[in-house]
Design a protein around this motif. Structure first.
Motif, PDB file in Angstrom:
ATOM      1  N   LYS A  29       0.880  -1.153  -0.151  1.00 62.80           N
ATOM      2  CA  LYS A  29       0.116  -0.072   0.104  1.00 62.80           C
ATOM      3  C   LYS A  29       0.771   1.286  -0.034  1.00 62.80           C
ATOM      4  CE  LYS A  29      -3.857  -2.448   0.063  1.00 62.80           C
ATOM      5  NZ  LYS A  29      -4.945  -2.235  -0.804  1.00 62.80           N
ATOM      6  N   SER A  30       2.050   1.278   0.685  1.00 65.61           N
ATOM      7  CA  SER A  30       2.787   2.496   0.820  1.00 65.61           C
ATOM      8  C   SER A  30       3.343   2.787  -0.550  1.00 65.61           C
ATOM      9  CB  SER A  30       4.060   2.015   1.792  1.00 65.61           C
ATOM     10  OG  SER A  30       3.418   1.936   2.941  1.00 65.61           O
ATOM     11  N   ILE A  31       3.093   4.060  -0.806  1.00 64.89           N
ATOM     12  CA  ILE A  31       3.554   4.559  -2.417  1.00 64.89           C
ATOM     13  C   ILE A  31       5.105   4.752  -2.205  1.00 64.89           C
ATOM     14  CG2 ILE A  31       1.469   5.221  -3.207  1.00 64.89           C
ATOM     15  CD1 ILE A  31       2.418   8.017  -2.622  1.00 64.89           C
ATOM     16  N   SER A  32       5.754   5.064  -1.036  1.00 61.05           N
ATOM     17  CA  SER A  32       7.142   5.119  -0.905  1.00 61.05           C
ATOM     18  C   SER A  32       7.624   4.202   0.210  1.00 61.05           C
ATOM     19  CB  SER A  32       7.445   6.813  -0.808  1.00 61.05           C
ATOM     20  OG  SER A  32       7.134   7.172   0.474  1.00 61.05           O
ATOM     21  N   ILE A  33       8.938   4.072   0.236  1.00 60.29           N
ATOM     22  CA  ILE A  33       9.438   3.502   1.238  1.00 60.29           C
ATOM     23  C   ILE A  33       9.936   4.587   2.167  1.00 60.29           C
ATOM     24  CG2 ILE A  33      11.363   1.923   1.958  1.00 60.29           C
ATOM     25  CD1 ILE A  33      11.888   1.166  -1.002  1.00 60.29           C
ATOM     26  N   ASP A  35      12.496   7.821   0.984  1.00 64.76           N
ATOM     27  CA  ASP A  35      12.976   8.741  -0.214  1.00 64.76           C
ATOM     28  C   ASP A  35      12.685   8.023  -1.453  1.00 64.76           C
ATOM     29  OD1 ASP A  35      13.083  10.509   1.552  1.00 64.76           O
ATOM     30  OD2 ASP A  35      15.324  10.613   1.277  1.00 64.76           O
ATOM     31  N   CYS A  36      12.787   6.488  -1.470  1.00 65.36           N
ATOM     32  CA  CYS A  36      12.789   5.482  -2.727  1.00 65.36           C
ATOM     33  C   CYS A  36      11.227   5.162  -2.935  1.00 65.36           C
ATOM     34  CB  CYS A  36      13.593   4.485  -2.372  1.00 65.36           C
ATOM     35  SG  CYS A  36      15.266   4.821  -2.269  1.00 65.36           S
ATOM     36  N   PRO A  37      10.884   5.228  -4.369  1.00 64.09           N
ATOM     37  CA  PRO A  37       9.442   4.765  -4.230  1.00 64.09           C
ATOM     38  C   PRO A  37       9.302   3.266  -4.276  1.00 64.09           C
ATOM     39  CG  PRO A  37      10.959   4.837  -6.786  1.00 64.09           C
ATOM     40  CD  PRO A  37      11.695   5.380  -5.359  1.00 64.09           C
ATOM     41  N   TYR A 139      12.902   5.636 -13.364  1.00 66.12           N
ATOM     42  CA  TYR A 139      13.172   4.236 -12.495  1.00 66.12           C
ATOM     43  C   TYR A 139      12.041   3.197 -12.836  1.00 66.12           C
ATOM     44  CZ  TYR A 139       8.986   5.723  -9.954  1.00 66.12           C
ATOM     45  OH  TYR A 139       7.836   6.119  -9.456  1.00 66.12           O
ATOM     46  N   ALA A 140      12.640   2.048 -12.616  1.00 64.81           N
ATOM     47  CA  ALA A 140      11.700   0.782 -12.487  1.00 64.81           C
ATOM     48  C   ALA A 140      11.988  -0.081 -11.260  1.00 64.81           C
ATOM     49  CB  ALA A 140      12.112  -0.240 -13.593  1.00 64.81           C
ATOM     50  N   VAL A 141      10.595  -0.366 -10.648  1.00 58.53           N
ATOM     51  CA  VAL A 141      10.615  -0.760  -9.190  1.00 58.53           C
ATOM     52  C   VAL A 141       9.715  -1.947  -9.162  1.00 58.53           C
ATOM     53  CG1 VAL A 141       9.187   0.869  -8.362  1.00 58.53           C
ATOM     54  CG2 VAL A 141      10.452  -0.401  -6.688  1.00 58.53           C
ATOM     55  N   HIS A 155      11.048  -4.513  -1.166  1.00 54.75           N
ATOM     56  CA  HIS A 155      11.219  -3.506  -2.473  1.00 54.75           C
ATOM     57  C   HIS A 155      12.597  -3.329  -3.225  1.00 54.75           C
ATOM     58  CE1 HIS A 155       7.367  -1.831  -0.745  1.00 54.75           C
ATOM     59  NE2 HIS A 155       8.268  -1.922   0.409  1.00 54.75           N
ATOM     60  N   GLY A 156      12.418  -3.042  -4.418  1.00 49.36           N
ATOM     61  CA  GLY A 156      13.986  -3.077  -5.124  1.00 49.36           C
ATOM     62  C   GLY A 156      13.856  -2.392  -6.445  1.00 49.36           C
ATOM     63  N   GLY A 157      14.811  -1.555  -6.923  1.00 41.79           N
ATOM     64  CA  GLY A 157      14.662  -0.805  -8.340  1.00 41.79           C
ATOM     65  C   GLY A 157      15.663  -0.360  -8.580  1.00 41.79           C
ATOM     66  N   ILE A 158      15.839   0.080  -9.793  1.00 38.56           N
ATOM     67  CA  ILE A 158      17.062   0.770 -10.618  1.00 38.56           C
ATOM     68  C   ILE A 158      16.554   2.215 -11.004  1.00 38.56           C
ATOM     69  CG2 ILE A 158      18.163  -1.247 -11.267  1.00 38.56           C
ATOM     70  CD1 ILE A 158      16.891  -1.258 -13.931  1.00 38.56           C
ATOM     71  N   ASN A 159      17.500   3.127 -11.045  1.00 36.93           N
ATOM     72  CA  ASN A 159      17.025   4.422 -11.492  1.00 36.93           C
ATOM     73  C   ASN A 159      18.361   4.928 -12.482  1.00 36.93           C
ATOM     74  OD1 ASN A 159      18.073   4.909  -8.635  1.00 36.93           O
ATOM     75  ND2 ASN A 159      18.182   7.056  -9.654  1.00 36.93           N
ATOM     76  N   TYR A 160      17.811   5.980 -13.134  1.00 32.75           N
ATOM     77  CA  TYR A 160      18.886   6.933 -13.648  1.00 32.75           C
ATOM     78  C   TYR A 160      18.405   8.341 -13.622  1.00 32.75           C
ATOM     79  CZ  TYR A 160      21.719   8.834 -17.507  1.00 32.75           C
ATOM     80  OH  TYR A 160      22.757   9.245 -18.036  1.00 32.75           O
ATOM     81  N   SER A 161      19.344   8.965 -12.691  1.00 31.64           N
ATOM     82  CA  SER A 161      18.908  10.437 -12.446  1.00 31.64           C
ATOM     83  C   SER A 161      19.585  11.384 -13.650  1.00 31.64           C
ATOM     84  CB  SER A 161      19.508  10.824 -11.150  1.00 31.64           C
ATOM     85  OG  SER A 161      19.536  12.003 -10.896  1.00 31.64           O
TER      86      SER A 161
END
Length: 253
Positions: A29-33, A35-37, A139-141, A155-161
């Motif tokens: 249910k939580s849309i964020s951890i 700071d991370c999505p 990002y993808a999570v 949760h786990g993901g990758i991102n490109y800032s």
């Protein structure tokens, strides 16, 4: 990618390998951890207002809307030195975020979402055109929940800032975990590997960003987060870790 970064990526993959056969309890249910999505999205017709108070007199406001049951959209804006004396240092622009959940969570498979978030955290550093903690960018999570003395989710993901003026343009990764204590209290922790913040003119020391929080939810609408950030003291521009508060309120149209 360095040997150290490769090991960190293996840890991320291991978490989801272990989770493959566990029992599902409900969708995350939580849309964020912190700071991370996460891979969760707001329900259609709902909106979320957030006030985030952080170090250096900083305040950040969010407004997110559930466009469909899979898609959410939001904006955010704030600055530092809003509390205290002296002039306010506003962020350079309003940040936009958008998320779409591609795959719903199933018994043996995580929910998967993709998105963009232009909001970083902490003070904006004009000379480097970045926040102290870079925005996630694209990002993808993946998120998966289990039945273990309440709700347990990974949760786990990758991102490109796109904050890259410090000449560190690496792909990044993050992981997180949440555990309910009862119907009101939950514990959260996240680790941003910060592979895009450890070379060139970066301010990271190579330790990554470890954050933890206690989240207190009232009547499923009002939530107060007590956050401990930068536990590994990775940020060379901040003296130690910081204690922050975030207040969230969800309502429906």
């Amino acid at each position: 990618m360095s040997h150290k970064s490769f090991v960190k990526m293996l840890i991320l993959l291991s978490i989801f390998s272990i989770s493959a056969g566990a029992q599902n309890i409900e969708a995350v249910k939580s849309i964020s951890i912190i700071d991370c999505p996460s891979a969760a999205t707001l329900e259609r017709g709902s909106f979320l207002g957030v006030l985030y108070m952080y170090n250096n007199g900083g305040m950040l406001g969010y407004l997110d809307v559930g466009v469909t049951n899979r898609m959410m959209f939001g904006i955010s804006y704030g600055g530092t030195n809003l509390i205290g004396s002296g002039s306010v240092d506003w962020n350079p622009q309003v940040a936009v975020n958008i998320r779409y959940r591609l795959i719903d969570e199933a018994l043996a498979f995580p929910a998967i979402a993709v998105g963009y978030d232009g909001q970083g955290f902490g003070r904006y550093i004009d000379s480097l055109e970045r926040y102290e903690a870079k925005s996630k960018g694209l990002y993808a999570v993946a998120s998966k929940s289990f039945n273990f003395l309440g709700t347990l989710a990974f949760h786990g993901g990758i991102n490109y800032s796109f904050e890259r003026k410090d000449n560190d343009k690496d792909l990044n990764a993050f992981i997180g975990v949440e555990k309910s204590i009862n119907t009101e209290l939950s514990l959260f922790a996240e680790y941003d590997l910060a592979m895009n913040d450890n070379t060139g003119k970066s301010i990271g020391k190579g330790n990554g960003y470890l954050n933890a929080a206690i989240k207190w939810t009232f009547q499923k609408k009002l939530q107060i987060d007590f956050i401990w950030k930068n536990i590994l003291k990775n940020n060379s521009m901040v003296d130690g870790s910081s204690r922050e508060i975030r207040i969230s309120y969800i309502e429906y149209f």
